[in-house]
Design an enzyme around this catalytic site. Structure first.
Site, PDB file in Angstrom:
ATOM      1  N   HIS A  57      32.402  39.017  35.919  1.00  0.00           N
ATOM      2  CA  HIS A  57      33.023  40.122  36.663  1.00  0.00           C
ATOM      3  C   HIS A  57      32.076  41.319  36.752  1.00  0.00           C
ATOM      4  CE1 HIS A  57      37.067  42.366  37.452  1.00  0.00           C
ATOM      5  NE2 HIS A  57      36.069  42.958  38.102  1.00  0.00           N
ATOM      6  N   HIS A 176      43.116  40.693  40.423  1.00  0.00           N
ATOM      7  CA  HIS A 176      43.197  42.108  40.062  1.00  0.00           C
ATOM      8  C   HIS A 176      44.677  42.466  40.183  1.00  0.00           C
ATOM      9  CE1 HIS A 176      41.831  46.454  40.293  1.00  0.00           C
ATOM     10  NE2 HIS A 176      43.068  46.530  40.764  1.00  0.00           N
ATOM     11  N   ASN A 275      39.854  51.276  36.138  1.00  0.00           N
ATOM     12  CA  ASN A 275      41.045  50.597  36.646  1.00  0.00           C
ATOM     13  C   ASN A 275      40.983  49.115  36.277  1.00  0.00           C
ATOM     14  OD1 ASN A 275      43.351  49.960  38.029  1.00  0.00           O
ATOM     15  ND2 ASN A 275      42.496  50.224  40.063  1.00  0.00           N
ATOM     16  N   ASP A 302      33.279  44.038  33.942  1.00  0.00           N
ATOM     17  CA  ASP A 302      33.736  44.809  35.106  1.00  0.00           C
ATOM     18  C   ASP A 302      32.751  45.940  35.400  1.00  0.00           C
ATOM     19  OD1 ASP A 302      35.239  45.690  37.252  1.00  0.00           O
ATOM     20  OD2 ASP A 302      36.824  46.589  36.055  1.00  0.00           O
TER      21      ASP A 302
END
Length: 426
Positions: A57, A176, A275, A302
């Protein structure tokens, strides 16, 4: 031909001295003492040698947002962190949401990167359309998985049709999780800390309610459903129950959700804005427990770089996102392994073996003769301070600046070629 001398590798839970001989992209010998007259010698000086780390990711921002990151700078950052294989998300411009765009993105990745980059295709056009993309065509073009990362899939039927298509091509679908109707313009976790700072909050229900919907759909379709950046106690519990029921689900957690909570946000500092947001201490403890017991399969950074001017704005105005690929192993080794919470063997499983297995990646899990020489060498014995001037990424947006860490990357090899070295004297 290269010979790495005096390395320590992990065998059956123990660190043992080994030499590693490399020729033509492959490891050809691993032994306690290897000699080869015509080899170039790299003296590891007792540092820890691992198979290259894998991150499922990352956001490398090119094309469309090159001021934040490029494939070149992102891959250099990955190598600096000890990563040799990454999976790139599709929130780009143009979005890789057709077979032709996926093929074009893969070509660009291969041209610009010094590590292995596998590519996600978008579930739906522009990440927001209710009709799904040509998942079969994108799979044939080389997409390894599908996601609308950055956007939650808002309608159940869109997710259902995407799952049916992904199951048909036997590729993972990574979600997500974000129900837009529950966001209410929130910027951090909803709770006492958001109230104290007078910042609009995001309820954990925005994640867990959509997860519950998707797990029911995953059970019906048999798709490999992957939960991106899981962050709440309820979500961990839902995944645990789903696995007990035999649903084909895997999950990832990011280092910042392992190490930080919303109580660490004490002022209007957008470096803490990501987020999903940093959750409560109870949520943080739940994801750590889930990672330890295998409910959460893997760690993924991420990695989401932004421009300095963007992250210098207020919490309300700044974009969501944190860089992480250059510091993740180091932070987790320091705070999980050195502290005794997790073994080094388990950490490597979550950062190498599990992602390779779940996403069917062609990458080496262990150091042995015949495997590709994707390797990373780490200094586990000395501390350094995380500093922005050491970053290869364009993005410096992390609250971990100034933290003391063990596990600095000394060198990284991809296909037997050194792609990063800091020339650090042990």
């Amino acid at each position: 031909m290269q010979l790495i001398k005096n390395a320590k590798i992990l065998e059956h839970g123990n660190l043992v001295k080994r030499d590693v001989l490399i020729e033509a992209k492959k490891i050809i010998q691993v032994a306690e003492n290897v000699t080869q007259e015509d080899a170039d010698i790299f003296d590891a000086k007792g540092a820890f040698l691992s198979s290259g780390l894998v991150d499922v990711h990352v956001h490398f921002r090119e094309p469309g947002f090159n001021y934040k990151e490029t494939i070149e700078t992102g891959s250099k950052a990955a190598a600096h962190g000890g990563f040799t294989t990454v999976l790139a998300m599709p929130n780009l411009n143009p979005v890789p949401d057709t077979a032709a765009r996926v093929a074009s993105q893969i070509k660009l990745n291969n041209k610009s990167s010094n590590i292995h980059i596998a590519q996600y295709g978008a579930i739906s056009a522009n990440l927001t359309h209710q009709n799904i993309s040509d998942i079969v065509g994108m799979s044939e073009a080389g997409a390894v998985a599908f996601s609308n990362d950055g956007k939650g899939v808002q309608t159940a039927d869109t997710m259902l049709q995407a799952m049916i298509a992904a199951a048909k091509v036997d590729k993972p679908l990574a979600a997500h999780l974000e129900d837009d109707s529950l966001l209410h313009h929130g910027v951090m976790n909803a709770g006492k800390q958001s109230e104290k700072l007078n910042l609009p909050g995001i309820t954990g229900l925005a994640e867990s309610s959509q997860l519950a919907r998707d797990l029911v759909l995953a059970k019906a379709t048999g798709v490999h459903y992957h939960v991106a950046h899981i962050s709440t106690k309820t979500s961990v519990e839902l995944v645990r129950i789903a696995k007990q029921q035999g649903i084909n689900v895997t999950a990832e957690v990011s280092p910042h959700h392992i190490l930080l909570a919303d109580t660490d946000i004490t002022n209007d500092n957008a470096l803490y804005k990501m987020n999903p947001p940093l959750r409560s201490q109870a949520d943080r403890q739940a994801v750590v427990a889930g990672l330890l017991d295998g409910t959460i399969d893997m760690i993924a950074t991420d990695h989401a770089p932004h421009g300095l001017d963007e992250k210098s704005k207020s919490f309300v105005e700044a974009p969501f996102g944190i860089t992480g690929i250059e510091t993740s192993f180091q932070l987790l080794y320091t705070h999980l392994v050195k502290s005794g919470i997790m073994t080094l063997e388990t950490l490597l499983d979550r950062m190498i073996t599990a992602p390779i297995t779940a996403f069917h990646l062609n990458a080496p899990k262990v150091i042995k003769s015949g495997n590709t020489a994707d390797l990373a060498l780490f200094d586990l014995d000395h501390t350094v301070t995380i500093a922005t001037e050491d970053f290869e990424s364009k993005g410096k947006n992390t609250p971990f600046i100034g933290w003391q860490i063990y596990g600095q990357t000394i060198a990284t090899w991809v296909d037997g070629v050194i792609v990063y070295t800091n020339n650090f004297e042990l």
